[in-house]
Enzyme design. Structure first.
Site, short mmCIF file in Angstrom:
data_model
loop_
_atom_site.label_atom_id
_atom_site.label_comp_id
_atom_site.label_asym_id
_atom_site.label_seq_id
_atom_site.Cartn_x
_atom_site.Cartn_y
_atom_site.Cartn_z
N LYS A 86 -0.49 18.85 32.49
CA LYS A 86 0.78 19.21 31.83
C LYS A 86 0.55 19.37 30.34
CE LYS A 86 2.84 20.28 34.41
NZ LYS A 86 2.74 20.23 35.84
N LYS A 139 3.84 31.82 36.67
CA LYS A 139 4.37 30.82 37.60
C LYS A 139 3.69 30.90 38.95
CE LYS A 139 7.37 27.63 38.72
NZ LYS A 139 7.07 26.30 38.17
N TRP A 150 2.16 40.52 34.25
CA TRP A 150 1.06 39.60 33.95
C TRP A 150 -0.18 40.43 34.18
CZ3 TRP A 150 -3.17 37.29 36.42
CH2 TRP A 150 -3.71 36.17 35.78
N HIS A 194 -19.09 5.92 33.04
CA HIS A 194 -20.20 6.81 33.43
C HIS A 194 -20.25 8.07 32.57
CE1 HIS A 194 -21.12 4.28 36.84
NE2 HIS A 194 -19.82 4.26 37.12
N ASN A 214 3.85 44.81 41.89
CA ASN A 214 3.27 43.46 41.77
C ASN A 214 2.20 43.34 42.83
OD1 ASN A 214 2.72 40.72 41.53
ND2 ASN A 214 4.40 40.15 42.90
N GLY A 215 0.96 43.14 42.39
CA GLY A 215 -0.14 43.01 43.35
C GLY A 215 -1.39 43.64 42.76
N ARG A 240 7.21 34.98 35.75
CA ARG A 240 6.11 35.49 36.57
C ARG A 240 5.07 36.25 35.74
NH1 ARG A 240 7.49 35.48 42.04
NH2 ARG A 240 5.82 36.95 42.44
N GLU A 290 -1.51 22.61 29.55
CA GLU A 290 -0.93 23.94 29.80
C GLU A 290 0.22 24.28 28.87
OE1 GLU A 290 0.66 24.83 33.70
OE2 GLU A 290 1.46 22.82 33.92
N CYS A 340 3.47 39.10 37.96
CA CYS A 340 4.39 40.21 37.75
C CYS A 340 5.67 40.00 38.55
CB CYS A 340 3.83 41.57 38.13
SG CYS A 340 2.31 42.00 37.30
N GLU A 399 -2.58 14.98 36.65
CA GLU A 399 -1.37 15.77 36.46
C GLU A 399 -0.86 15.66 35.02
OE1 GLU A 399 0.04 18.08 37.82
OE2 GLU A 399 2.11 18.09 37.18
O1 M6R Z 1 3.12 27.79 43.61
P1 M6R Z 1 2.00 26.83 43.73
O2 M6R Z 1 2.44 25.40 43.87
O3 M6R Z 1 1.03 27.19 44.81
O4 M6R Z 1 1.20 26.93 42.36
C1 M6R Z 1 -0.02 26.30 42.16
C2 M6R Z 1 -0.40 26.28 40.70
O5 M6R Z 1 -0.55 27.58 40.22
C3 M6R Z 1 0.64 25.55 39.84
O6 M6R Z 1 0.86 24.26 40.31
C4 M6R Z 1 0.17 25.49 38.38
O7 M6R Z 1 -0.95 24.66 38.27
C5 M6R Z 1 1.32 25.02 37.47
N1 M6R Z 1 1.38 25.84 36.30
C6 M6R Z 1 1.16 23.62 37.00
O8 M6R Z 1 2.20 23.20 36.18
#
Ligand code: M6R
Length: 609
Positions: A486, A604, A74, A505, A98-99, A27, A489, A2, A482
């Site tokens: 990517k 985010k 969110w 394995h 937010n929280g 957010r 997501e 949020c 990674e």
């Molecule tokens: O703000 P942060 O680096 O702590 O966030 C961690 C993860 O939430 C963040 O890296 C998430 O996996 C991204 N969406 C990846 O692209």
């Protein structure tokens, strides 16, 4: 999760709020809403869906009020809907939040017994009822907020409007980020700095337990006892263009192309070529601490965790100290073995990730020295760690982490170099050689970005694949993870990252002519082993996309597609390997027409467990 924003000043309030929410939409984007004073009454407009839906709802409508709050959601408590969208209003009080309020059910029961009627499924709604209850008892706005917050358990960043007090905007913070922007005769609140960067660069960073009272005359900050505290605004050096798309189709693409600049900014002023050392402005270990240190823990989530995995290789190689990378949510509940002879490094772009923060707190509680690597200045993690090193990536708006990941790798490289020099494991000459190679990296990244057309063609070729496998060994293995993350997501294509040696394995059973396998096969000490893994995939008719060294002309005959990666030392190669994998995910997603910058279900900054 949020985003909240608030404004008091002479501009068109609705416009400032909507513009702020556009910058905060990363957010959360399940619903959006605003509340503005209009002739003494609080007017609320809110709508399920992205911000554009709220804009359509507001249309040409104008509001003459000069004070307002806004929210982009969110969803946690209650599905995305108009009723659950913020702001929530009860009696005279409107709130954006937010929280998470942990004791909302018990408070709700008490309030219901006093005649309060609830209209949403959210935890937030109890805040407006609770404050209204104390307003009705005759308290001032500030005291009503203070007393209400005392009853609440959980986390919050709040923006509050109270009818009858239309010249004020209140804000409060506990465990969720909140900044107060100080303009010329106008004031702002926001979940983060970029939301209001077009209007001011001067910010008060709110601390937990503080309440801000904004009026046309200025900003006052109070502690939980209601005593005024003195807060000095700080000037930030980001500019508002950093948070614009700048002609790119998506923020993610812009942020991928910004990476050489982000790396230059992150390195700038932090190298001593003469001493063969890194100069990390805020890092000062007690004289014998490093020598006595038994272990380093690297804590993070998501993409930042992949940086932690690379950090293990770098620190172990440059410092010869054992390193244990851990996911925040695993570390915090494991009764981890840390203490005075450990260093815990928490890595987080946002500096607000709940699990990473909780892990840091747990380590501190056990007497561990802590260091944060963050992108967001004055974030909770940055403030709570004993020391902090900032990545100078600038604001990252795309939900997928890109430039902040490569700058985390750069910081880990600098930190490992510095600790290696302090420990005497690396000689001055070795330090100089590492620095020499590091300063070439931004140029090599520019070279790598020139492959974007080729990567886009590869993305088109494999667009219909339903699953991808990513393989790498050694320091390149975390980049396989990674790359897979990517792709998952943003394009919603299933992908797995695996250490190449583990393929036999289990995952080898998945390989057939439908399965593209992305193999990180640059020249290093495990190159021959990786080539054997490629042979194993080809023997089972899998399709191989190899990321290889330009000197490797043989590989062209073994695989279906090759992307050449400019040559550098193995410890810096992950930075270059990352770029084509980001581009592959980006183009796959773009061709599929997904919402690249705001992928479904994600946010985010993950400020909930
Ligand atoms: O703000 P942060 O680096 O702590 O966030 C961690 C993860 O939430 C963040 O890296 C998430 O996996 C991204 N969406 C990846 O692209």
């Amino acid at each position: 999760m949020c985003g909240i924003v608030g404004y008091i000043g002479p501009r068109e309030t609705a416009k400032v709020l909507i513009e702020g929410l556009k910058r905060l939409e990363y957010r959360g984007y399940d619903s959006a809403g605003i509340a503005i004073f209009n002739q003494g009454k609080v007017e609320i407009r809110r709508k399920e869906g992205k911000l554009i839906k709220l804009e359509e709802l507001i249309g040409e409508e104008t509001f003459d009020g000069k004070v307002g709050i806004g929210h982009t959601r969110w969803a946690t408590h209650g599905r995305p809907s108009d009723e659950n969208a913020h702001p929530h209003k009860a009696g005279r009080v409107a709130v954006v939040h937010n929280g998470i309020i942990e004791n909302y059910l018990s408070l709700k029961e008490i309030l219901k017994s006093k005649g309060h009627i609830f209209t949403s499924e959210t935890d937030t709604e109890i805040i407006s009822h609770l404050i209204d209850e104390f307003i009705q008892e005759g308290n001032s706005s500030l005291d009503a907020v203070r007393i209400a917050l005392d009853k609440i358990k959980g986390s919050y960043a709040l923006g509050i409007l109270i009818e009858g007090d239309e010249r004020s905007l209140l804000a409060a913070k506990k465990e969720s980020p909140l900044v107060v922007g100080i303009g010329e005769g106008e004031y702002f609140i926001a979940s983060d700095v970029p939301a209001v960067l077009p209007y001011t660069k001067n910010f008060i960073f709110m601390e937990d337990g503080e309440i801000a009272l904004l009026s046309a005359e200025g900003v006052k900050v109070f502690n939980v006892k209601g005593e005024e505290v003195s807060k000095e605004p700080k000037r930030v050096n980001w500019n508002s263009l950093m948070a614009e798309k700048g002609g790119y189709k998506h923020f993610m693409l812009k942020e991928i192309f910004e990476q050489p600049r982000a790396v230059i900014d992150t390195i700038r002023g932090r190298l001593s070529e003469e001493k063969g050392d890194a100069v990390l402005e805020n890092v000062h270990f007690a004289p014998t601490f490093l020598k006595k240190m038994k272990r380093v823990s690297l804590i993070a989530c998501g993409t930042s965790y992949h940086a932690a995995l690379i950090g293990k290789f770098l620190i172990e190689e440059f410092c010869r100290i054992p390193v244990e990378p851990d996911i925040g949510s695993e570390f915090r509940y494991r009764n981890p073995i840390v203490g005075e002879s450990n260093l815990l490094i928490a890595i987080s772009q946002s500096g607000e990730t709940a699990d990473t923060l909780a892990a840091l707190r747990e380590a501190k509680r056990k007497g561990t020295t802590t260091l944060a690597i963050c992108n967001v200045v004055e974030s909770s993690l940055a403030r709570e760690a004993d020391q902090v090193i900032y990545t100078h990536a600038g604001p990252e708006i795309g939900v997928a982490s890109t430039k902040t990941f490569v700058t985390q790798l750069v910081i880990l490289f600098l930190l490992a170099l510095h600790m290696g020099r302090e420990l005497g494991i690396l000689s001055k000459e070795e330090g100089k050689a590492l620095i020499e190679e590091l300063v070439r990296v931004p140029h090599l990244m520019e070279e790598m970005l020139k492959a974007s057309n080729q990567v886009s063609k590869i993305a088109r070729k494999y667009l219909h694949a339903r699953d991808f496998l990513y393989l790498g060994r050694g320091i390149n293995y975390p980049i396989a993870l990674e790359g897979a993350l990517k792709l998952k997501e943003i394009s919603y294509v299933h992908a797995e990252g695996y250490p190449a040696g583990e393929m036999k394995h289990g995952p080898i059973a998945l390989i057939d002519r439908e399965m593209p396998v992305v193999v990180l096969a640059t020249k290093n000490e495990v190159y021959e082993k990786v080539i054997s893994n490629i042979e194993e995939v080809k023997a089972r008719e899998g399709m191989v996309i190899a990321l290889a060294s330009p000197s490797d002309r043989e590989i062209v005959h073994k695989v279906d597609d090759v992307i050449f990666i400019p040559e550098t030392i193995p410890s810096l190669t992950p930075i270059l390997l990352t770029i084509p994998l980001q581009l592959l995910a980006y183009y796959m997603a773009d061709f599929k027409g997904t919402d690249v910058d705001q992928p479904r279900n994600l946010a985010k900054s993950v400020t909930v467990e």
